[in-house]
Design a protein around this motif. Structure first.
Motif, PDB file in Angstrom:
ATOM      1  N   LYS A 183       0.763  -1.298   0.147  1.00 45.11           N
ATOM      2  CA  LYS A 183      -0.511  -0.232   0.192  1.00 45.11           C
ATOM      3  C   LYS A 183       0.770   1.304  -0.223  1.00 45.11           C
ATOM      4  O   LYS A 183       0.532   2.356   0.489  1.00 45.11           O
ATOM      5  N   ASN A 184       1.371   1.649  -0.358  1.00 41.86           N
ATOM      6  CA  ASN A 184       2.866   2.554  -0.265  1.00 41.86           C
ATOM      7  C   ASN A 184       3.254   3.188   1.254  1.00 41.86           C
ATOM      8  O   ASN A 184       3.132   4.304   0.725  1.00 41.86           O
ATOM      9  N   ASN A 185       3.038   2.422   2.439  1.00 37.54           N
ATOM     10  CA  ASN A 185       3.052   2.689   3.151  1.00 37.54           C
ATOM     11  C   ASN A 185       3.836   2.013   4.140  1.00 37.54           C
ATOM     12  O   ASN A 185       4.768   1.890   5.637  1.00 37.54           O
ATOM     13  N   CYS A 186       5.271   1.617   4.066  1.00 42.08           N
ATOM     14  CA  CYS A 186       6.284   0.781   4.855  1.00 42.08           C
ATOM     15  C   CYS A 186       7.892   1.730   4.159  1.00 42.08           C
ATOM     16  O   CYS A 186       7.829   2.105   3.219  1.00 42.08           O
ATOM     17  N   CYS A 187       8.780   2.366   5.398  1.00 46.15           N
ATOM     18  CA  CYS A 187       9.690   2.758   5.257  1.00 46.15           C
ATOM     19  C   CYS A 187      10.831   1.968   5.504  1.00 46.15           C
ATOM     20  O   CYS A 187      10.600   1.118   6.573  1.00 46.15           O
TER      21      CYS A 187
END
Length: 517
Positions: free
Chosen positions: A185-189
């Motif tokens: 979900k493009n929410n991981c760094c």
């Protein structure tokens, strides 16, 4: 808990200072430097590693954060200064230790996974034996041969290691569902230690790393950026990687709530590259030898890449503006920790005794020490051992054998460098705790037939980070000025011929062979 007493001194008078923080594998240190690069105040805290399962090595992110902030405050206080007198903060960090966290909440998905962690060992061995990796080697070897382009050199020697981030990051997305779901979900760094500290210092407003840290992960292509082909092969989403900035660069400022004032963050740098910068190894052929927990030989190769299968690996030393400096690295495990182990089993009381213990006898009486506490990627079954023990063997013989093993391995790696790196090598500059051992230093100088310089201050990673921060903040103008600030405490010149050591080294090499597999 502090692992060293802060140095007192300095005054509250207006002045400009830089902080050099070194977040290492065993300690977090902060030094306050003035314009003359003299240390005005210091603080140090031990790093406590976690071992949740056999072979796993982790760090608690909250504990590391507390230690990091603590040493900065203590060092500035020890210098008798106020944080507003700090022109810039430079951060040097252990390489390839990483964490992932949720982009929106900032909450980590797991502890820091250390560069020493072995959870990816099976994955590493499987890939290194794979047909696909052999095909990659052939393709890039041909491309390098046909084009002469150095960008194809590193992939032609690509070998995975448990020390690298790549396989362990792949492991995270295969084994921690929350991280995998957030990445989709493009929410991981993803971040190495420097990236995470920067993120915390700026309260989430700055997300970045530098070229030296990025190149040390094993998933960064030196001539471009994060490697999309390798990431795809390892099922690592490209969206998790941070932007890559210059090493000496204004990354923003620490939030004023943390230190009472806003403190400029002026450099991020990987520890070995930072030590090299602190030693002023600015020119092609300059050599830095660090002997700490492990041992690292680094050679400035200028604008050229040099690599060899297993032994040497090309990295980015630093990027400042248009200047990109490449280095070649060879490393050895079990240097300082082998000496620490000998102290733990009471072979000696104080590490300062060891050089004299070694010199008190003519030789090791045929006793050899083979280091192998850490699992080797080349030989997971390597056995740490003493060989050649006799009824007359004393503590002095055992200690001498341990110190000789350090010098012999220095000789092996130096010979590889001479063979593979086609640049005239200049004076060797040593740092790290073991560089304080005059027996190891003199024997290494004899074996490689080269002069070795030891600086007055062996905490070169802190100094390198401070130098880079000072350049970015304007405290120092250029590298020529930095070279004038170098302080050399001792110089070791070759005193014995290599042939005098030949019998002992041949015996040691036989002992190493008996410890393999």
């Amino acid at each position: 808990m502090p692992c060293g007493q802060p140095e007192s001194g300095g005054s509250a008078a207006p002045a400009r200072y830089v902080l050099g923080v070194d977040v290492g594998s065993t300690a977090v240190k902060c030094h306050v430097y003035d314009r003359a690069a003299a240390v005005r105040g210091s603080s140090c805290r031990k790093v406590e590693s976690l071992y949740p399962r056999p072979g796993w090595v982790e760090l608690d992110p909250e504990v590391l954060w507390s230690q990091f902030i603590g040493v900065i405050k203590e060092a500035v206080q020890a210098a008798g200064l106020h944080m507003r007198q700090v022109a810039g903060l430079g951060i040097s960090t252990q390489r390839a230790t990483f964490i992932t966290w949720h982009k929106k909440t900032g909450k980590p998905f797991h502890n820091f996974i250390s560069w020493q962690d072995l959870r990816s060992a099976e994955l590493v061995n499987s890939w290194n034996r794979s047909l696909l990796l052999k095909v990659i080697h052939v393709i890039f070897t041909m491309l390098h041969f046909l084009t002469g382009n150095d960008r194809y050199l590193a992939p032609s020697f690509l070998t995975f290691s448990t020390h690298q981030t790549s396989m362990k990051l792949s492991w995270v997305f295969k084994n921690i569902p929350e991280a995998d779901e957030a990445a989709k979900k493009n929410n991981c760094c993803f971040g190495t230690v420097d990236t995470w500290l920067l993120y915390r210092l700026t309260k989430g407003s700055v997300y970045a790393t530098d070229y030296s840290n990025a190149s040390s992960t094993g998933i960064f292509e030196p001539f471009t950026c994060w490697n999309p082909t390798l990431s795809n092969l390892l099922s690592i989403p490209m969206s998790v990687y941070p932007p890559v900035k210059d090493t000496s660069f204004n990354f923003g400022s620490a939030d004023s709530e943390i230190f009472g004032v806003s403190v400029p963050i002026m450099s991020l740098v990987a520890d070995q590259q930072s030590a090299m910068f602190g030693e002023c190894c600015f020119h092609p052929g300059d050599v830095k030898l660090t002997m700490g927990t492990g041992g690292f030989w680094n050679i400035n190769t200028g604008g050229n890449l040099y690599a060899s299968k297993r032994d040497l690996y090309p990295l980015i030393g630093w990027k400042i503006g248009d200047e990109v400096v490449y280095i070649t690295e060879g490393c050895m495990s079990d240097i300082g920790n082998a000496i620490k182990w000998a102290q733990d089993i009471n072979l000696f009381t104080n590490v300062d005794e060891t050089a004299e213990m070694a010199r008190s006898i003519a030789d090791s009486q045929g006793v050899c020490f083979v280091p192998g506490f850490q699992v080797s990627a080349n030989d997971p079954c390597l056995c740490a051992s003493f060989m050649g023990l006799k009824p007359t063997t004393s503590r002095n013989h055992l200690v001498r054998a341990i110190l000789e093993s350090v010098a012999f391995r220095n000789k092996q790696l130096y010979d590889t460098i001479v063979k593979k790196v086609h640049i005239p090598l200049q004076t060797v500059r040593a740092d790290g705790g073991v560089s304080n051992n005059s027996f190891v230093m003199q024997m290494t100088s004899d074996l490689i037939n080269k002069k070795i310089e030891k600086p007055a201050n062996t905490d070169m990673s802190s100094l390198g980070a401070a130098f880079l921060a000072g350049l970015a903040s304007g405290l120092w103008t250029d590298k020529e000025q930095l070279k004038k600030l170098r302080r050399i405490e001792a110089v070791f010149e070759p005193q014995k011929d290599l042939e005098e050591y030949r019998p002992a080294m041949d015996t040691w090499m036989q002992a190493v062979k008996r410890s393999l597999h």
